[in-house]
Design an enzyme around this catalytic site. Structure first.
Site, PDB file in Angstrom:
ATOM      1  N   ASN A  10     127.384  43.165  22.227  1.00 35.17           N
ATOM      2  CA  ASN A  10     126.017  43.024  22.420  1.00 35.17           C
ATOM      3  C   ASN A  10     125.972  41.590  22.758  1.00 35.17           C
ATOM      4  O   ASN A  10     126.062  40.554  22.309  1.00 35.17           O
ATOM      5  CB  ASN A  10     125.180  43.166  20.898  1.00 35.17           C
ATOM      6  CG  ASN A  10     123.698  42.901  21.310  1.00 35.17           C
ATOM      7  OD1 ASN A  10     123.435  42.206  22.176  1.00 35.17           O
ATOM      8  ND2 ASN A  10     122.945  43.756  20.596  1.00 35.17           N
ATOM      9  N   LYS A  13     123.065  39.132  21.155  1.00 38.69           N
ATOM     10  CA  LYS A  13     123.727  38.532  20.129  1.00 38.69           C
ATOM     11  C   LYS A  13     124.430  37.185  20.334  1.00 38.69           C
ATOM     12  O   LYS A  13     124.299  36.317  19.741  1.00 38.69           O
ATOM     13  CB  LYS A  13     124.451  39.358  18.903  1.00 38.69           C
ATOM     14  CG  LYS A  13     123.352  40.547  18.341  1.00 38.69           C
ATOM     15  CD  LYS A  13     124.392  41.311  17.322  1.00 38.69           C
ATOM     16  CE  LYS A  13     123.527  42.095  16.755  1.00 38.69           C
ATOM     17  NZ  LYS A  13     124.267  43.045  15.886  1.00 38.69           N
ATOM     18  N   ASP A  76     125.712  41.899  10.512  1.00 39.83           N
ATOM     19  CA  ASP A  76     125.304  43.311   9.912  1.00 39.83           C
ATOM     20  C   ASP A  76     123.682  42.984   9.584  1.00 39.83           C
ATOM     21  O   ASP A  76     123.645  42.280   8.898  1.00 39.83           O
ATOM     22  CB  ASP A  76     125.898  43.953   8.919  1.00 39.83           C
ATOM     23  CG  ASP A  76     125.493  45.337   9.030  1.00 39.83           C
ATOM     24  OD1 ASP A  76     125.717  46.081   9.980  1.00 39.83           O
ATOM     25  OD2 ASP A  76     125.215  45.908   7.927  1.00 39.83           O
ATOM     26  N   PHE A 159     113.038  44.328  19.770  1.00 41.76           N
ATOM     27  CA  PHE A 159     113.583  45.622  19.704  1.00 41.76           C
ATOM     28  C   PHE A 159     113.465  46.274  18.492  1.00 41.76           C
ATOM     29  O   PHE A 159     113.102  45.723  17.587  1.00 41.76           O
ATOM     30  CB  PHE A 159     115.189  45.502  20.399  1.00 41.76           C
ATOM     31  CG  PHE A 159     116.142  44.488  19.207  1.00 41.76           C
ATOM     32  CD1 PHE A 159     115.761  43.209  18.942  1.00 41.76           C
ATOM     33  CD2 PHE A 159     116.900  45.282  18.264  1.00 41.76           C
ATOM     34  CE1 PHE A 159     116.555  42.733  17.727  1.00 41.76           C
ATOM     35  CE2 PHE A 159     117.451  44.865  17.229  1.00 41.76           C
ATOM     36  CZ  PHE A 159     117.291  43.515  17.108  1.00 41.76           C
ATOM     37  N   TYR A 161     113.086  47.797  15.406  1.00 42.54           N
ATOM     38  CA  TYR A 161     111.719  48.200  14.492  1.00 42.54           C
ATOM     39  C   TYR A 161     110.717  46.984  14.357  1.00 42.54           C
ATOM     40  O   TYR A 161     109.853  46.891  13.800  1.00 42.54           O
ATOM     41  CB  TYR A 161     112.229  48.320  12.893  1.00 42.54           C
ATOM     42  CG  TYR A 161     112.993  49.377  12.850  1.00 42.54           C
ATOM     43  CD1 TYR A 161     112.579  50.724  12.567  1.00 42.54           C
ATOM     44  CD2 TYR A 161     114.650  49.155  12.556  1.00 42.54           C
ATOM     45  CE1 TYR A 161     113.635  51.822  12.478  1.00 42.54           C
ATOM     46  CE2 TYR A 161     115.488  50.256  12.246  1.00 42.54           C
ATOM     47  CZ  TYR A 161     114.838  51.560  12.211  1.00 42.54           C
ATOM     48  OH  TYR A 161     115.798  52.690  11.970  1.00 42.54           O
ATOM     49  N   ASP A 162     111.121  46.156  15.583  1.00 44.71           N
ATOM     50  CA  ASP A 162     109.958  44.876  15.586  1.00 44.71           C
ATOM     51  C   ASP A 162     108.527  45.235  15.819  1.00 44.71           C
ATOM     52  O   ASP A 162     107.634  44.672  15.139  1.00 44.71           O
ATOM     53  CB  ASP A 162     110.362  43.948  16.846  1.00 44.71           C
ATOM     54  CG  ASP A 162     111.407  43.093  16.808  1.00 44.71           C
ATOM     55  OD1 ASP A 162     111.361  42.697  15.258  1.00 44.71           O
ATOM     56  OD2 ASP A 162     112.203  42.630  17.441  1.00 44.71           O
ATOM     57  N   LYS A 182     110.112  34.079  17.312  1.00 47.34           N
ATOM     58  CA  LYS A 182     110.812  35.171  16.071  1.00 47.34           C
ATOM     59  C   LYS A 182     112.034  34.339  15.689  1.00 47.34           C
ATOM     60  O   LYS A 182     112.563  34.446  14.557  1.00 47.34           O
ATOM     61  CB  LYS A 182     111.188  36.378  17.052  1.00 47.34           C
ATOM     62  CG  LYS A 182     111.595  37.302  15.975  1.00 47.34           C
ATOM     63  CD  LYS A 182     112.283  38.591  16.579  1.00 47.34           C
ATOM     64  CE  LYS A 182     113.101  39.475  15.678  1.00 47.34           C
ATOM     65  NZ  LYS A 182     113.842  40.630  16.436  1.00 47.34           N
ATOM     66  N   HIS A 187     115.533  36.526  10.280  1.00 41.81           N
ATOM     67  CA  HIS A 187     116.660  36.895   9.425  1.00 41.81           C
ATOM     68  C   HIS A 187     117.829  36.287   9.974  1.00 41.81           C
ATOM     69  O   HIS A 187     118.621  35.855   9.745  1.00 41.81           O
ATOM     70  CB  HIS A 187     116.775  38.377   8.951  1.00 41.81           C
ATOM     71  CG  HIS A 187     116.632  39.170  10.158  1.00 41.81           C
ATOM     72  ND1 HIS A 187     115.653  39.101  11.181  1.00 41.81           N
ATOM     73  CD2 HIS A 187     117.530  40.374  10.664  1.00 41.81           C
ATOM     74  CE1 HIS A 187     115.725  39.996  12.283  1.00 41.81           C
ATOM     75  NE2 HIS A 187     116.666  40.961  11.734  1.00 41.81           N
ATOM     76  N   ARG A 188     117.886  36.481  11.234  1.00 43.02           N
ATOM     77  CA  ARG A 188     119.396  36.385  12.228  1.00 43.02           C
ATOM     78  C   ARG A 188     119.121  34.896  12.384  1.00 43.02           C
ATOM     79  O   ARG A 188     120.325  34.215  12.351  1.00 43.02           O
ATOM     80  CB  ARG A 188     119.146  37.116  13.603  1.00 43.02           C
ATOM     81  CG  ARG A 188     120.675  37.131  14.049  1.00 43.02           C
ATOM     82  CD  ARG A 188     120.802  38.297  15.202  1.00 43.02           C
ATOM     83  NE  ARG A 188     120.832  39.528  14.631  1.00 43.02           N
ATOM     84  CZ  ARG A 188     119.920  40.287  14.571  1.00 43.02           C
ATOM     85  NH1 ARG A 188     118.766  39.811  15.413  1.00 43.02           N
ATOM     86  NH2 ARG A 188     119.725  41.288  14.401  1.00 43.02           N
TER      87      ARG A 188
HETATM   88  P1  IMP Z   1     123.408  46.170  13.894  1.00 45.71           P
HETATM   89  O1  IMP Z   1     123.579  45.714  15.291  1.00 45.71           O
HETATM   90  O2  IMP Z   1     124.564  47.107  13.528  1.00 45.71           O
HETATM   91  O3  IMP Z   1     123.240  44.778  12.919  1.00 45.71           O
HETATM   92  O4  IMP Z   1     122.233  47.202  13.462  1.00 45.71           O
HETATM   93  C1  IMP Z   1     121.174  46.490  13.241  1.00 45.71           C
HETATM   94  C2  IMP Z   1     119.835  47.508  13.397  1.00 45.71           C
HETATM   95  O5  IMP Z   1     118.983  46.937  12.544  1.00 45.71           O
HETATM   96  C3  IMP Z   1     119.198  47.431  14.740  1.00 45.71           C
HETATM   97  O6  IMP Z   1     119.794  48.565  15.402  1.00 45.71           O
HETATM   98  C4  IMP Z   1     117.775  47.693  14.367  1.00 45.71           C
HETATM   99  O7  IMP Z   1     117.654  49.059  14.176  1.00 45.71           O
HETATM  100  C5  IMP Z   1     117.513  46.972  13.210  1.00 45.71           C
HETATM  101  N1  IMP Z   1     117.184  45.543  13.191  1.00 45.71           N
HETATM  102  C6  IMP Z   1     118.067  44.441  13.120  1.00 45.71           C
HETATM  103  N2  IMP Z   1     117.707  43.241  13.286  1.00 45.71           N
HETATM  104  C7  IMP Z   1     116.343  43.672  13.929  1.00 45.71           C
HETATM  105  C8  IMP Z   1     115.180  42.861  14.607  1.00 45.71           C
HETATM  106  O8  IMP Z   1     115.195  41.727  14.649  1.00 45.71           O
HETATM  107  N3  IMP Z   1     114.077  43.676  14.978  1.00 45.71           N
HETATM  108  C9  IMP Z   1     114.186  44.927  14.777  1.00 45.71           C
HETATM  109  N4  IMP Z   1     115.072  45.491  14.274  1.00 45.71           N
HETATM  110  C10 IMP Z   1     116.078  45.007  14.040  1.00 45.71           C
END
Ligand code: IMP
Length: 207
Positions: A10, A13, A76, A159, A161-162, A182, A187-188
Site C-alpha cells: 500500500n 501507508k 496491522d 477510507f 470505516y471512516d 486525522k 491510531h496509525r
Molecule cells: P490492514 O491494512 O490489514 O491493517 O487492514 C486494516 C483494515 O481496518 C482496513 O482495511 C479498514 O477496514 C480498517 N481500518 C484501519 N484503519 C482505518 C482507518 O484509519 N480508517 C478506516 N478504516 C480503517
C-alpha cells in the site's frame, strides 16, 4: 543511510510513514520495491501478533545482501466496536468479505447497532506496528483513537470505516477530517510516532 522495509503493498501507508519519519534520514521502501514478493498468512489473534507475523515473514525472506542491514516494519489495524464484542477487530479488512464495498459494510454495522444508545456505541481504531531491527531485536507498539459509531455515514475523506467513526472532540467523522487533522490524532499516527521513538533510541538520535 539506514533503510526500512515496510511490509505493505500500500503506497499510501508508505507515504504516511515517510511523512512521520522524514527528518530521521531513513530510506523507506515497500517490500515490493525491495523485490520481496511473498504471501503472508495473518493467523494471529491480536493486531500486535499479526503485525509481527508480517514483519517476521518479510525479515525471513530478505535477500542475502539486506540481511542484518535493514529494519523491517509492518502494521496491522482495524476497528473494534464494544457493543459487538470487539468486532470487526482483526477481521476488519475481511469483514463480510474482502471484496464487499465499505458502503455495504458500514451500512451493515449501523444496522447492527440499531436502537443502541450513544453511551453503548463506543469504538476505537487500533494500529499495531512491529519492527525487527537489523540485529534481530523485535519491538511492537500500539496506537488507538477513541470514538463512537454514528447513526449515518458522513464525509468523503479517508477510507474504510471512516464515514461511520465519529470523534466527540471534533463533532464529526474521521472521513470529514482533512488528512492532516486525522494523522495528528489517528491510531496509525500515534503508533508511528511511538515507533519513531524506538528507532531514535536504537540509532542514538537525540533530536
Ligand atoms: P490492514 O491494512 O490489514 O491493517 O487492514 C486494516 C483494515 O481496518 C482496513 O482495511 C479498514 O477496514 C480498517 N481500518 C484501519 N484503519 C482505518 C482507518 O484509519 N480508517 C478506516 N478504516 C480503517
Amino acid at each position: 543511510m539506514r533503510k526500512i522495509i515496510f511490509a505493505t503493498g500500500n503506497k499510501n501507508k508508505a507515504k504516511e510513514i515517510h511523512e512521520i519519519l522524514k527528518d530521521l534520514d531513513f530510506e523507506i521502501q515497500t517490500m515490493k520495491e525491495a523485490g520481496i514478493d511473498i504471501d503472508i498468512v495473518e493467523d494471529g489473534k491480536t493486531f500486535s501478533e499479526n503485525s509481527m507475523i508480517k514483519a517476521k515473514s518479510v525479515y525471513d525472506a530478505l535477500p542475502e545482501n539486506l540481511k542484518g542491514r535493514v529494519y523491517v516494519m509492518a502494521d496491522d489495524s482495524g476497528l473494534s466496536i464494544d457493543y459487538l464484542n470487539g468486532e470487526p477487530g482483526i477481521y476488519s479488512a475481511r469483514y463480510m468479505g474482502e471484496d464487499t464495498s465499505y458502503d455495504v459494510k458500514n451500512k451493515n454495522l449501523i444496522e447492527r447497532l440499531e436502537g443502541v444508545e450513544k453511551a453503548d456505541r463506543s469504538a476505537r481504531f487500533v494500529c499495531a506496528i512491529s519492527c525487527i531491527f537489523p540485529d534481530g531485536t523485535k519491538k511492537s507498539v500500539e496506537g488507538t483513537i477513541e470514538g463512537y459509531i454514528g447513526w449515518e455515514m458522513a464525509g468523503e475523506n479517508g477510507f474504510g470505516y471512516d464515514p461511520i467513526f465519529y470523534v466527540d472532540e471534533y463533532g464529526c467523522s474521521t472521513a470529514q477530517m482533512t488528512p492532516e487533522q486525522k494523522n495528528a490524532i489517528s491510531h496509525r499516527g500515534k503508533a508511528l510516532r511511538a515507533m519513531r521513538e524506538e528507532l531514535k533510541k536504537n540509532e542514538n538520535i537525540s533530536s
